[in-house]
Design a protein around this motif. Sequence first.
Motif, PDB file in Angstrom:
ATOM      1  N   LYS A  83       0.820  -1.452   0.072  1.00 41.90           N
ATOM      2  CA  LYS A  83      -0.047  -0.035   0.061  1.00 41.90           C
ATOM      3  C   LYS A  83       1.066   0.940  -0.020  1.00 41.90           C
ATOM      4  O   LYS A  83       0.455   2.199  -0.618  1.00 41.90           O
ATOM      5  CB  LYS A  83      -0.807  -0.196   1.349  1.00 41.90           C
ATOM      6  N   PHE A  84       2.418   0.877   0.434  1.00 43.80           N
ATOM      7  CA  PHE A  84       2.852   2.366   0.090  1.00 43.80           C
ATOM      8  C   PHE A  84       3.602   2.580  -1.246  1.00 43.80           C
ATOM      9  O   PHE A  84       4.300   1.914  -1.463  1.00 43.80           O
ATOM     10  CB  PHE A  84       4.198   2.107   1.030  1.00 43.80           C
ATOM     11  N   GLN A  89       6.070   4.280  -2.294  1.00 51.97           N
ATOM     12  CA  GLN A  89       6.996   4.326  -3.020  1.00 51.97           C
ATOM     13  C   GLN A  89       8.487   2.921  -2.165  1.00 51.97           C
ATOM     14  O   GLN A  89       9.178   2.345  -2.536  1.00 51.97           O
ATOM     15  CB  GLN A  89       8.080   5.209  -1.758  1.00 51.97           C
ATOM     16  N   HIS A 124      10.080   6.798   7.868  1.00 52.59           N
ATOM     17  CA  HIS A 124       8.383   6.064   7.912  1.00 52.59           C
ATOM     18  C   HIS A 124       8.223   5.337   9.624  1.00 52.59           C
ATOM     19  O   HIS A 124       6.966   5.185  10.064  1.00 52.59           O
ATOM     20  CB  HIS A 124       7.286   5.556   7.202  1.00 52.59           C
ATOM     21  N   ARG A 168       7.858   7.734  11.964  1.00 54.64           N
ATOM     22  CA  ARG A 168       6.516   8.582  12.184  1.00 54.64           C
ATOM     23  C   ARG A 168       5.510   7.595  13.190  1.00 54.64           C
ATOM     24  O   ARG A 168       5.050   8.012  13.900  1.00 54.64           O
ATOM     25  CB  ARG A 168       5.698   8.347  10.597  1.00 54.64           C
ATOM     26  N   MET A 181      -6.626  10.206  11.518  1.00 56.88           N
ATOM     27  CA  MET A 181      -6.013   8.531  10.706  1.00 56.88           C
ATOM     28  C   MET A 181      -6.615   8.139  10.237  1.00 56.88           C
ATOM     29  O   MET A 181      -6.158   7.416   8.928  1.00 56.88           O
ATOM     30  CB  MET A 181      -4.830   8.409  12.170  1.00 56.88           C
ATOM     31  N   ASN A 189      -6.957   9.799   6.517  1.00 53.01           N
ATOM     32  CA  ASN A 189      -6.347   9.958   6.115  1.00 53.01           C
ATOM     33  C   ASN A 189      -5.856   8.247   5.927  1.00 53.01           C
ATOM     34  O   ASN A 189      -5.191   8.019   4.360  1.00 53.01           O
ATOM     35  CB  ASN A 189      -4.829  10.053   6.838  1.00 53.01           C
ATOM     36  N   HIS A 190      -6.207   7.162   6.187  1.00 48.27           N
ATOM     37  CA  HIS A 190      -5.827   5.903   5.342  1.00 48.27           C
ATOM     38  C   HIS A 190      -7.104   5.441   4.799  1.00 48.27           C
ATOM     39  O   HIS A 190      -6.529   4.765   3.842  1.00 48.27           O
ATOM     40  CB  HIS A 190      -5.739   4.753   6.376  1.00 48.27           C
ATOM     41  N   ARG A 216      -6.060   6.318   1.188  1.00 53.33           N
ATOM     42  CA  ARG A 216      -5.093   5.144   1.145  1.00 53.33           C
ATOM     43  C   ARG A 216      -5.595   4.630   0.618  1.00 53.33           C
ATOM     44  O   ARG A 216      -4.702   3.538   0.019  1.00 53.33           O
ATOM     45  CB  ARG A 216      -3.824   5.261   2.084  1.00 53.33           C
ATOM     46  N   GLN A 265      -6.814  -4.936   7.068  1.00 53.16           N
ATOM     47  CA  GLN A 265      -5.367  -4.101   7.240  1.00 53.16           C
ATOM     48  C   GLN A 265      -5.433  -3.643   8.874  1.00 53.16           C
ATOM     49  O   GLN A 265      -3.881  -4.208   9.017  1.00 53.16           O
ATOM     50  CB  GLN A 265      -4.876  -3.449   6.227  1.00 53.16           C
ATOM     51  N   PHE A 318      -2.401  -5.167  11.074  1.00 53.50           N
ATOM     52  CA  PHE A 318      -1.921  -4.748  11.797  1.00 53.50           C
ATOM     53  C   PHE A 318      -1.364  -5.270  13.099  1.00 53.50           C
ATOM     54  O   PHE A 318       0.005  -5.159  13.508  1.00 53.50           O
ATOM     55  CB  PHE A 318      -1.415  -3.190  11.306  1.00 53.50           C
TER      56      PHE A 318
HETATM   57  C1  HEM Z   1       0.808   6.929   7.075  1.00 53.28           C
HETATM   58  C2  HEM Z   1      -0.290   2.798   4.738  1.00 53.28           C
HETATM   59  C3  HEM Z   1      -1.535   1.263   9.353  1.00 53.28           C
HETATM   60  C4  HEM Z   1       0.172   5.380  10.948  1.00 53.28           C
HETATM   61  C5  HEM Z   1       0.280   6.302   5.739  1.00 53.28           C
HETATM   62  C6  HEM Z   1       0.779   6.334   4.915  1.00 53.28           C
HETATM   63  C7  HEM Z   1       0.600   4.482   4.120  1.00 53.28           C
HETATM   64  C8  HEM Z   1       0.686   4.194   5.266  1.00 53.28           C
HETATM   65  C9  HEM Z   1       0.630   4.711   2.264  1.00 53.28           C
HETATM   66  C10 HEM Z   1       1.604   7.527   3.500  1.00 53.28           C
HETATM   67  C11 HEM Z   1       3.313   7.381   4.000  1.00 53.28           C
HETATM   68  C12 HEM Z   1       3.479   8.148   2.765  1.00 53.28           C
HETATM   69  O1  HEM Z   1       3.096   9.136   2.387  1.00 53.28           O
HETATM   70  O2  HEM Z   1       5.599   8.517   2.757  1.00 53.28           O
HETATM   71  C13 HEM Z   1      -0.698   2.066   6.292  1.00 53.28           C
HETATM   72  C14 HEM Z   1      -1.494   0.867   5.669  1.00 53.28           C
HETATM   73  C15 HEM Z   1      -1.661   0.459   6.838  1.00 53.28           C
HETATM   74  C16 HEM Z   1      -1.102   1.363   7.956  1.00 53.28           C
HETATM   75  C17 HEM Z   1      -1.713  -0.176   4.648  1.00 53.28           C
HETATM   76  C18 HEM Z   1      -2.371  -1.386   7.127  1.00 53.28           C
HETATM   77  C19 HEM Z   1      -2.843  -1.557   8.502  1.00 53.28           C
HETATM   78  C20 HEM Z   1      -1.212   2.463  10.339  1.00 53.28           C
HETATM   79  C21 HEM Z   1      -1.042   1.716  11.655  1.00 53.28           C
HETATM   80  C22 HEM Z   1      -1.032   3.769  11.933  1.00 53.28           C
HETATM   81  C23 HEM Z   1      -0.303   4.014  10.946  1.00 53.28           C
HETATM   82  C24 HEM Z   1      -1.786   1.466  12.786  1.00 53.28           C
HETATM   83  C25 HEM Z   1      -0.397   3.648  13.788  1.00 53.28           C
HETATM   84  C26 HEM Z   1      -0.843   3.720  14.910  1.00 53.28           C
HETATM   85  C27 HEM Z   1       0.546   6.681   9.861  1.00 53.28           C
HETATM   86  C28 HEM Z   1       1.141   8.013  10.598  1.00 53.28           C
HETATM   87  C29 HEM Z   1       1.840   8.184   9.175  1.00 53.28           C
HETATM   88  C30 HEM Z   1       0.903   7.230   8.340  1.00 53.28           C
HETATM   89  C31 HEM Z   1       1.986   8.258  11.480  1.00 53.28           C
HETATM   90  C32 HEM Z   1       2.407   9.420   8.516  1.00 53.28           C
HETATM   91  C33 HEM Z   1       0.995  10.452   8.591  1.00 53.28           C
HETATM   92  C34 HEM Z   1       0.005  10.550   7.679  1.00 53.28           C
HETATM   93  O3  HEM Z   1       0.334  10.656   6.623  1.00 53.28           O
HETATM   94  O4  HEM Z   1      -1.061  10.166   7.889  1.00 53.28           O
HETATM   95  N1  HEM Z   1       0.134   4.856   6.470  1.00 53.28           N
HETATM   96  N2  HEM Z   1      -0.677   2.172   7.505  1.00 53.28           N
HETATM   97  N3  HEM Z   1      -0.391   3.931  10.323  1.00 53.28           N
HETATM   98  N4  HEM Z   1       0.859   6.176   9.052  1.00 53.28           N
HETATM   99 FE1  HEM Z   1      -0.164   4.888   7.896  1.00 53.28          FE
END
Ligand code: HEM
Length: 143
Positions: free
Chosen positions: A37-38, A40, A58, A61, A89, A92-93, A96, A102, A106
């Motif tokens: 999903k990322f 990069q 990342h 973060r 969050m 945001n997610h 994406r 997912q 996690f």
């Molecule tokens: C950002 C995917 C779960 C915290 C991101 C980004 C993606 C992503 C694609 C953008 C990265 C970028 O632009 O460089 C996912 C996927 C998850 C997941 C597929 C599957 C479960 C989580 C969880 C947390 C988390 C559980 C924290 C508890 C963050 C944070 C950011 C981020 C803090 C940066 C801030 C933002 O752009 O929202 N994530 N994420 N993620 N993710 Fe997730």
Amino acid sequence: LDSTEANLIMTAWNKVKTQESDILYAIFKTYPDIQNKFPQFTGKDLDSIKGSAAFAVHATRIVSFMTQVFGLFGHDGTEPAMKTLMNEMGQNHKGRGVTKAQFNEFRTAFMTYMKSHSPFGDNVQTAFNKAFDTMYYVIFENL
Ligand code: HEM
């Protein structure tokens, strides 16, 4: 969560939170669909990206975010802040295309990592379960 439970979480978390890249590696290794999903990291060999700056950024973060969230548990008056963070969050997610399944993957990988890298009893498990239930309840309303 009461303050005892919040302290159990922080004690366990403090033992692993400096292992940012190892935590993200363990999650991607078990669930490559999360890695994919990322933009990069999509389709790249996990062992070769693990040492990259993008990977470290990342991982840091996510870990910093979790430190912030865990720090809100067990204190009075932090519920609105928690809800705001989780709604943001979640939005945001959602944008994406991240699914509930997912998020649950996690959670599973994260807990497996915690159990094998910090002292972990039933009381710690219970506290983390409550924390994730609380966080995911709000996040899932957004997905
Ligand atoms: C950002 C995917 C779960 C915290 C991101 C980004 C993606 C992503 C694609 C953008 C990265 C970028 O632009 O460089 C996912 C996927 C998850 C997941 C597929 C599957 C479960 C989580 C969880 C947390 C988390 C559980 C924290 C508890 C963050 C944070 C950011 C981020 C803090 C940066 C801030 C933002 O752009 O929202 N994530 N994420 N993620 N993710 Fe997730």
